[in-house]
Design a protein around this motif. Structure first.
Motif, PDB file in Angstrom:
ATOM      1  N   UNK A 334      61.361  68.397 -68.022  1.00  0.00           N
ATOM      2  CA  UNK A 334      61.627  68.018 -66.630  1.00  0.00           C
ATOM      3  C   UNK A 334      60.544  67.153 -65.992  1.00  0.00           C
ATOM      4  N   UNK A 335      59.285  67.339 -66.389  1.00  0.00           N
ATOM      5  CA  UNK A 335      58.199  66.548 -65.806  1.00  0.00           C
ATOM      6  C   UNK A 335      57.806  65.365 -66.694  1.00  0.00           C
ATOM      7  N   UNK A 336      58.624  65.089 -67.721  1.00  0.00           N
ATOM      8  CA  UNK A 336      58.389  63.973 -68.642  1.00  0.00           C
ATOM      9  C   UNK A 336      57.058  64.065 -69.384  1.00  0.00           C
ATOM     10  N   UNK A 337      56.529  65.287 -69.550  1.00  0.00           N
ATOM     11  CA  UNK A 337      55.324  65.441 -70.361  1.00  0.00           C
ATOM     12  C   UNK A 337      55.631  65.092 -71.810  1.00  0.00           C
ATOM     13  N   UNK A 338      56.873  65.351 -72.224  1.00  0.00           N
ATOM     14  CA  UNK A 338      57.325  65.000 -73.568  1.00  0.00           C
ATOM     15  C   UNK A 338      58.670  64.294 -73.461  1.00  0.00           C
ATOM     16  N   UNK A 339      58.805  63.174 -74.135  1.00  0.00           N
ATOM     17  CA  UNK A 339      60.067  62.443 -74.190  1.00  0.00           C
ATOM     18  C   UNK A 339      60.314  62.016 -75.628  1.00  0.00           C
ATOM     19  N   UNK A 340      61.583  61.762 -75.942  1.00  0.00           N
ATOM     20  CA  UNK A 340      61.889  61.321 -77.287  1.00  0.00           C
ATOM     21  C   UNK A 340      63.354  60.968 -77.441  1.00  0.00           C
ATOM     22  N   UNK A 341      63.719  60.565 -78.644  1.00  0.00           N
ATOM     23  CA  UNK A 341      65.096  60.175 -78.916  1.00  0.00           C
ATOM     24  C   UNK A 341      65.378  60.288 -80.405  1.00  0.00           C
ATOM     25  N   UNK A 345      73.013  55.037 -87.006  1.00  0.00           N
ATOM     26  CA  UNK A 345      73.774  53.801 -86.816  1.00  0.00           C
ATOM     27  C   UNK A 345      75.277  54.019 -86.899  1.00  0.00           C
ATOM     28  N   UNK A 346      75.708  55.092 -87.565  1.00  0.00           N
ATOM     29  CA  UNK A 346      77.140  55.385 -87.657  1.00  0.00           C
ATOM     30  C   UNK A 346      77.319  56.789 -88.201  1.00  0.00           C
ATOM     31  N   UNK A 347      78.290  57.509 -87.647  1.00  0.00           N
ATOM     32  CA  UNK A 347      78.587  58.840 -88.171  1.00  0.00           C
ATOM     33  C   UNK A 347      79.559  58.777 -89.337  1.00  0.00           C
ATOM     34  N   UNK A 348      80.390  57.748 -89.381  1.00  0.00           N
ATOM     35  CA  UNK A 348      81.369  57.630 -90.469  1.00  0.00           C
ATOM     36  C   UNK A 348      80.675  57.289 -91.781  1.00  0.00           C
ATOM     37  N   UNK A 349      79.749  56.352 -91.742  1.00  0.00           N
ATOM     38  CA  UNK A 349      79.019  55.938 -92.950  1.00  0.00           C
ATOM     39  C   UNK A 349      77.565  55.689 -92.561  1.00  0.00           C
ATOM     40  N   UNK A 350      76.799  56.761 -92.472  1.00  0.00           N
ATOM     41  CA  UNK A 350      75.443  56.671 -91.963  1.00  0.00           C
ATOM     42  C   UNK A 350      74.567  55.847 -92.908  1.00  0.00           C
ATOM     43  N   UNK A 351      73.797  54.952 -92.317  1.00  0.00           N
ATOM     44  CA  UNK A 351      72.889  54.134 -93.117  1.00  0.00           C
ATOM     45  C   UNK A 351      71.433  54.372 -92.770  1.00  0.00           C
ATOM     46  N   UNK A 352      71.155  54.661 -91.485  1.00  0.00           N
ATOM     47  CA  UNK A 352      69.768  54.863 -91.064  1.00  0.00           C
ATOM     48  C   UNK A 352      69.695  55.926 -89.972  1.00  0.00           C
ATOM     49  N   UNK A 353      68.637  56.708 -90.018  1.00  0.00           N
ATOM     50  CA  UNK A 353      68.339  57.706 -88.995  1.00  0.00           C
ATOM     51  C   UNK A 353      66.971  57.359 -88.426  1.00  0.00           C
ATOM     52  N   UNK A 354      66.892  57.269 -87.099  1.00  0.00           N
ATOM     53  CA  UNK A 354      65.624  56.915 -86.449  1.00  0.00           C
ATOM     54  C   UNK A 354      65.304  57.932 -85.365  1.00  0.00           C
ATOM     55  N   UNK A 355      64.014  58.094 -85.077  1.00  0.00           N
ATOM     56  CA  UNK A 355      63.583  59.023 -84.036  1.00  0.00           C
ATOM     57  C   UNK A 355      62.270  58.540 -83.448  1.00  0.00           C
ATOM     58  N   UNK A 356      62.029  58.930 -82.198  1.00  0.00           N
ATOM     59  CA  UNK A 356      60.783  58.571 -81.536  1.00  0.00           C
ATOM     60  C   UNK A 356      60.333  59.693 -80.626  1.00  0.00           C
ATOM     61  N   UNK A 357      59.042  59.714 -80.342  1.00  0.00           N
ATOM     62  CA  UNK A 357      58.459  60.768 -79.500  1.00  0.00           C
ATOM     63  C   UNK A 357      57.279  60.193 -78.746  1.00  0.00           C
ATOM     64  N   UNK A 358      57.081  60.665 -77.510  1.00  0.00           N
ATOM     65  CA  UNK A 358      55.907  60.283 -76.725  1.00  0.00           C
ATOM     66  C   UNK A 358      55.537  61.443 -75.811  1.00  0.00           C
ATOM     67  N   UNK A 359      54.239  61.717 -75.718  1.00  0.00           N
ATOM     68  CA  UNK A 359      53.801  62.788 -74.823  1.00  0.00           C
ATOM     69  C   UNK A 359      52.796  63.710 -75.466  1.00  0.00           C
ATOM     70  N   UNK A 360      52.735  64.925 -74.955  1.00  0.00           N
ATOM     71  CA  UNK A 360      51.767  65.916 -75.429  1.00  0.00           C
ATOM     72  C   UNK A 360      52.292  66.602 -76.681  1.00  0.00           C
ATOM     73  N   UNK A 361      51.403  66.747 -77.672  1.00  0.00           N
ATOM     74  CA  UNK A 361      51.800  67.399 -78.925  1.00  0.00           C
ATOM     75  C   UNK A 361      50.620  68.212 -79.436  1.00  0.00           C
ATOM     76  N   UNK A 362      50.850  69.517 -79.642  1.00  0.00           N
ATOM     77  CA  UNK A 362      49.820  70.430 -80.147  1.00  0.00           C
ATOM     78  C   UNK A 362      48.535  70.318 -79.335  1.00  0.00           C
TER      79      UNK A 362
END
Length: 478
Positions: A334-341, A345-362
């Protein structure tokens, strides 16, 4: 002290170059001098840690004072003297719930070389029995004498510990080298003090043999560890970055199975039902509430609230959801201390999985990370995973590549690097010198643990649809 027990052992040790010791000390001094600390706190990128700050004077100038505060403890640091090519002294007092520790560190340099290091300290416990809950110690390393051309007549390395009812001391002397190794003699004395002196002397008559066996075992392990680790430390020196690599064996999975699994998981998520905007199948440890829009449509928002009040809620936003196209879920506290996604690219024929993160960690603020798994390359060139992470004090990377595919198993080569930035580069170098083998062992153990979990789950042993449903049930705690 005639009634004190005595212990003496000789050993042959792999030599540690004085030049490397001096280089390590200079790296530590540089890290301390370059540390970004001021009256407002400790600066990490755009973040300022206010719990550690300079409270008087200039950083490391004579008379400088610092304070560190945390959950139930306070640490005060005073710098009476600082000269990285001469004499420096640092005094530290810490208190945590009535447990008080005092330290004095005296460092003497001769230009770029270490002359001596002396550390004295004391501990005082809280009531009751404050008189018994105290101890003091002193440790000294006289490098100039240890590396002297003539064998020193005294022990250049010494440690003494004193309790109201007991004391002990340890001295290590260097004798004439043999066959390229240091010849050292370790001598120890220990016994009772004050009222316990006669009782300790009597007790030692009965347990002397047991104590000597324990000392022999501990001394032997220490010598063995030194001789096995030091040659590698000398060869590595102070590395600019930490590098790790390991190979693991994973049960192979066909690309068709993975594509069916992702497609089935996509459909299972769409089947989730909500009643009065709350997930019917919520887990025992958390609840999911629909905040905005209809279930799993672009623009839909959710909030995951956890039963543990100390864990912050997590907000989810559906940026894209398309069986034949891009799917993207964004999350934040809620306070945007941690954000990510996370996106595919496709659920029918997936080719790539991507993820990102920004904020406080450990406990570290201002961490950013990105990861990409290219499934298309995995079954062709063998390259799968690329992860990069950054922080104001360092950068890290991780890769996973398929090295072989035989007998229904993948041989996967996992590699990682860690590099320090600014003042922290000196600490990374010291970590590589002092803890390189332990860090590499931990990396291998973590990689092996992942392989064990993967192989135990046997991803390709059952129908993909059934596996997808099981995954969702596990996530929801059902």
């Amino acid at each position: 002290m005639d009634d004190m027990a005595r212990y003496q052992r000789d050993a042959q040790l792999e030599p540690f170059p004085r030049e490397l010791l001096d280089e390590a000390v200079r790296a530590l001094l540089s890290a301390v001098e370059e540390a970004p600390i001021g009256e407002s706190g400790f600066t990490l990128g755009d973040e300022v840690i206010e719990d550690v700050r300079l409270v008087k004077g200039r950083h490391l100038a004579a008379g400088a004072r610092y304070r560190g505060e945390g959950d139930g403890f306070v640490v005060d640091v005073h710098v009476p003297m600082w000269n990285r090519v001469g004499e420096s002294r640092i005094e530290v007092v810490g208190d945590a719930g009535g447990h008080t520790v005092g330290l004095r560190v005296e460092l003497r340099m001769s230009g770029r070389r270490l002359r001596s290091l002396r550390v004295t300290g004391n501990y005082q416990g809280p009531k009751p029995f404050r008189g018994l809950r105290r101890v003091r110690w002193e440790c000294e390393v006289r490098a100039e004498e240890w590396w002297s051309a003539l064998a020193p007549k005294t022990a250049p390395i010494s440690l003494r510990v004193v309790h109201p009812f007991a004391s002990g001391e340890l001295r290590i002397a260097r004798r004439k080298d043999k066959r390229g190794r240091w010849s050292v003699r370790m001598a120890a004395r220990y016994g009772g003090r004050s009222l316990m002196r006669p009782l300790a002397a009597l007790g030692l008559l009965f347990v002397r043999g047991r104590v000597r066996r324990a000392l022999n075992e501990g001394f032997g392990k220490a010598v063995s560890a030194w001789n096995s680790e030091v040659p590698g430390m000398v060869e590595r020196g102070l590395p600019e970055r930490l590098e790790f690599e390991h190979q693991i064996k994973l049960e192979a999975v066909s690309r068709e199975w993975v594509e069916e699994y992702v497609a089935a998981l996509h459909r299972e998520i769409e089947k989730l039902s909500f009643h009065k905007r709350r997930l019917v199948e919520g887990g025992a440890g958390f609840g999911v509430r629909l905040l905005k829009g209809k279930h799993i449509r672009p623009g839909t928002g959710y909030r995951i609230a956890f039963a543990d009040d100390e864990v912050e809620p997590l907000d989810l936003h559906v940026a894209a959801w398309d069986f034949d196209g891009r799917n993207r879920i964004e999350f934040s506290t809620p306070d945007d201390v941690q954000t990510g996604w996370v996106e595919i690219d496709s659920a029918r024929k997936v080719g790539a999985v991507r993820a990102g993160f920004a904020g406080e960690f450990e406990g570290l603020p201002a961490v950013t990370a990105e990861a990409e798994a290219d499934l298309g390359r995995w079954w062709s060139t063998g390259a799968l995973l690329r992860v990069s992470a950054a922080h104001p004090v360092g950068e890290a990377g991780l890769t996973a590549d398929r090295a072989a595919d035989e007998g229904g198993q993948w041989t996967v080569h996992v590699a990682a690097t860690v590099a320090g930035l600014a003042w922290a580069r000196h600490l990374v170098a010291l970590a590589g010198l002092l803890s390189g083998p332990a860090l590499r062992r931990s990396f291998r153990e973590n990689a092996d643990a992942f392989a064990e979990k993967w192989n135990g789950a046997a991803p390709g042993s059952g129908p993909a649809g059934q596996a997808a449903a099981s995954t969702l049930r596990a996530l929801l705690g059902r």
